[in-house]
Design a protein around this motif. Structure first.
Motif, PDB file in Angstrom:
ATOM      1  N   ALA A   1       0.829  -1.204   0.000  1.00 19.91           N
ATOM      2  CA  ALA A   1       0.000   0.000   0.000  1.00 19.91           C
ATOM      3  C   ALA A   1       0.865   1.255   0.000  1.00 19.91           C
ATOM      4  CB  ALA A   1      -0.923   0.003   1.217  1.00 19.91           C
ATOM      5  N   ASP A   2       0.396   2.244  -0.709  1.00 19.38           N
ATOM      6  CA  ASP A   2       1.054   3.542  -0.753  1.00 19.38           C
ATOM      7  C   ASP A   2       0.396   4.442   0.290  1.00 19.38           C
ATOM      8  OD1 ASP A   2       2.190   5.979  -1.319  1.00 19.38           O
ATOM      9  OD2 ASP A   2       1.546   6.049  -3.417  1.00 19.38           O
ATOM     10  N   PRO A   3       1.156   4.936   1.279  1.00 24.29           N
ATOM     11  CA  PRO A   3       0.551   5.802   2.291  1.00 24.29           C
ATOM     12  C   PRO A   3       0.229   7.205   1.796  1.00 24.29           C
ATOM     13  CG  PRO A   3       2.895   5.590   2.693  1.00 24.29           C
ATOM     14  CD  PRO A   3       2.577   4.649   1.570  1.00 24.29           C
ATOM     15  N   ALA A   4       0.617   7.533   0.570  1.00 22.83           N
ATOM     16  CA  ALA A   4       0.422   8.901   0.072  1.00 22.83           C
ATOM     17  C   ALA A   4      -1.032   9.360   0.127  1.00 22.83           C
ATOM     18  CB  ALA A   4       0.980   9.025  -1.343  1.00 22.83           C
ATOM     19  N   PRO A   5      -2.026   8.522  -0.254  1.00 26.89           N
ATOM     20  CA  PRO A   5      -3.414   8.980  -0.145  1.00 26.89           C
ATOM     21  C   PRO A   5      -3.828   9.287   1.295  1.00 26.89           C
ATOM     22  CG  PRO A   5      -3.269   7.113  -1.630  1.00 26.89           C
ATOM     23  CD  PRO A   5      -1.940   7.229  -0.959  1.00 26.89           C
ATOM     24  N   PHE A   6      -3.314   8.506   2.246  1.00 27.81           N
ATOM     25  CA  PHE A   6      -3.582   8.774   3.659  1.00 27.81           C
ATOM     26  C   PHE A   6      -2.983  10.112   4.062  1.00 27.81           C
ATOM     27  CE2 PHE A   6      -1.304   8.510   7.793  1.00 27.81           C
ATOM     28  CZ  PHE A   6      -2.394   8.648   8.646  1.00 27.81           C
ATOM     29  N   VAL A   7      -1.744  10.336   3.702  1.00 25.24           N
ATOM     30  CA  VAL A   7      -1.076  11.595   4.043  1.00 25.24           C
ATOM     31  C   VAL A   7      -1.833  12.776   3.443  1.00 25.24           C
ATOM     32  CG1 VAL A   7       1.036  12.950   3.727  1.00 25.24           C
ATOM     33  CG2 VAL A   7       1.193  10.511   4.290  1.00 25.24           C
ATOM     34  N   ALA A   8      -2.204  12.661   2.190  1.00 25.11           N
ATOM     35  CA  ALA A   8      -2.892  13.767   1.515  1.00 25.11           C
ATOM     36  C   ALA A   8      -4.249  14.046   2.143  1.00 25.11           C
ATOM     37  CB  ALA A   8      -3.050  13.448   0.033  1.00 25.11           C
ATOM     38  N   ALA A   9      -4.997  12.987   2.467  1.00 32.65           N
ATOM     39  CA  ALA A   9      -6.333  13.162   3.040  1.00 32.65           C
ATOM     40  C   ALA A   9      -6.265  13.843   4.399  1.00 32.65           C
ATOM     41  CB  ALA A   9      -7.035  11.808   3.173  1.00 32.65           C
ATOM     42  N   VAL A  10      -5.284  13.470   5.223  1.00 33.25           N
ATOM     43  CA  VAL A  10      -5.151  14.085   6.540  1.00 33.25           C
ATOM     44  C   VAL A  10      -4.714  15.549   6.400  1.00 33.25           C
ATOM     45  CG1 VAL A  10      -3.926  14.016   8.742  1.00 33.25           C
ATOM     46  CG2 VAL A  10      -4.682  11.884   7.671  1.00 33.25           C
ATOM     47  N   ARG A  11      -3.762  15.823   5.526  1.00 27.50           N
ATOM     48  CA  ARG A  11      -3.182  17.173   5.429  1.00 27.50           C
ATOM     49  C   ARG A  11      -4.154  18.207   4.853  1.00 27.50           C
ATOM     50  NH1 ARG A  11       2.465  18.343   3.477  1.00 27.50           N
ATOM     51  NH2 ARG A  11       2.101  20.026   4.956  1.00 27.50           N
ATOM     52  N   ARG A  12      -5.199  17.751   4.172  1.00 27.01           N
ATOM     53  CA  ARG A  12      -6.152  18.731   3.649  1.00 27.01           C
ATOM     54  C   ARG A  12      -7.384  18.888   4.541  1.00 27.01           C
ATOM     55  NH1 ARG A  12      -6.640  14.719  -0.642  1.00 27.01           N
ATOM     56  NH2 ARG A  12      -8.454  13.393  -0.250  1.00 27.01           N
ATOM     57  N   SER A  13      -7.358  18.275   5.731  1.00 24.44           N
ATOM     58  CA  SER A  13      -8.529  18.292   6.601  1.00 24.44           C
ATOM     59  C   SER A  13      -8.293  19.128   7.856  1.00 24.44           C
ATOM     60  CB  SER A  13      -8.896  16.863   7.017  1.00 24.44           C
ATOM     61  OG  SER A  13      -9.993  16.868   7.898  1.00 24.44           O
ATOM     62  N   ARG A  14      -9.344  19.795   8.283  1.00 21.67           N
ATOM     63  CA  ARG A  14      -9.316  20.521   9.556  1.00 21.67           C
ATOM     64  C   ARG A  14      -9.786  19.650  10.716  1.00 21.67           C
ATOM     65  NH1 ARG A  14     -11.080  24.620   5.943  1.00 21.67           N
ATOM     66  NH2 ARG A  14      -9.765  26.502   6.012  1.00 21.67           N
TER      67      ARG A  14
END
Length: 295
Positions: free
Chosen positions: A161-174
């Protein structure tokens, strides 16, 4: 609710005990009768997990997809040659055991009468599996099952699994990172225990907005969950303490009293600094953390 490690253990058990066999499929409860009629006699070709969902792949492009939810569990039994766990899922009093306790005598397989509301019963050459109380139990083709899987976030137990989607989803959320870890669209398989324990081990305030974390911190948090969940698969229990947190108590003896660092330890001293562990509700689930270690 069973977390992702339990579903991966289920997939492993089905692969070890039932793949390659033509299974008798029934729905004693009746709520999956149509699906059972379609699957009855089909060969189980594969078993896989993604997050908290189990995918059983049958010949003929048919997939039995299930989610245990809060109360679901698979229970197993068989002849003296069947070596699966007795139960994996919500009924913790039964537990996840590497060897089941109630083997039938040697000879022909004679499954007992179903007990309780059994949604699905699968019977193979040497054993049977009963599903009770799932939140989801559906029959799909492979395209439908893949579409359902694609709606989930990446699974830390998937080594590819690539963690990039997880990182991106968290970083764009308040939203608080403690809430995002429980969102299966953000990351699949993390539940209430892994959430609390991984945030503590990384020293992260669970109320911190996701967008306040940098990529390095989030990749470390991903790796922490992956490591903790792999231990859960290996042990059949969630044990997140290190040897220094439980002097003289081995990993196999840690559960339940010495298994966790903060989970369900409200008001007790933090195992690392002595500060009383805090707890409050976040999006419907109790969140535990140390106010000193997780600033």
């Amino acid at each position: 609710m069973p977390e992702g490690h339990s579903i991966h253990r289920l997939a492993r058990q089905f692969a070890d005990c039932f793949v390659g066999q033509a299974l008798s499929v029934s729905s004693p409860q009746g709520r999956f009768a149509d699906g059972a009629a379609v699957l009855d006699g089909a060969v189980l070709e594969g078993a896989r997990a993604h997050g908290k969902q189990l995918f059983l792949d049958f010949a003929g492009d048919r997939v039995l997809r299930s989610h245990l939810g809060l109360y679901g569990a698979w229970s197993f039994g068989g002849t003296d040659r069947f070596r699966g766990a007795s139960s994996i899922g919500a009924p913790r009093r039964i537990g996840e055991r590497e060897v089941h306790d109630h083997a039938a005598p040697a000879g022909p397989l004679l499954p007992p009468a179903p007990v309780g509301a059994v949604r699905v019963r699968l019977v193979g050459d040497e054993g049977w599996a009963d599903l009770r109380g799932p939140a989801l139990c559906v029959l799909e083709d492979s395209a439908e099952a893949e579409a359902a899987r694609a709606r989930l976030g990446p699974d830390p137990l998937d080594r590819h699994a690539d963690p990039a989607p997880f990182v991106a989803a968290v970083r764009r959320s308040r939203r608080p990172v403690g809430a995002l870890l429980m969102d299966q669209v953000v990351v699949a398989g993390v539940g209430n225990i892994f959430r609390a324990e991984s945030l503590f081990r990384r020293g992260l305030d669970p109320m911190m907005p996701g967008r306040a974390l940098d990529e390095h911190e989030l990749r470390q948090l991903w790796a922490e969950n992956a490591a903790l969940m792999r231990t859960g698969v290996r042990l059949g229990r969630i044990v997140t303490t290190d040897p220094a947190d439980r002097p003289g108590i081995g990993e196999a003896q840690a559960w339940p009293g010495h298994a966790h660092l903060v989970y369900k330890r409200r008001g007790l001293p933090c195992r690392r600094c002595g500060t009383p562990v805090a707890a409050e509700e976040l999006e419907g689930r109790s969140l535990y953390w140390c106010p000193s270690c997780q600033r």
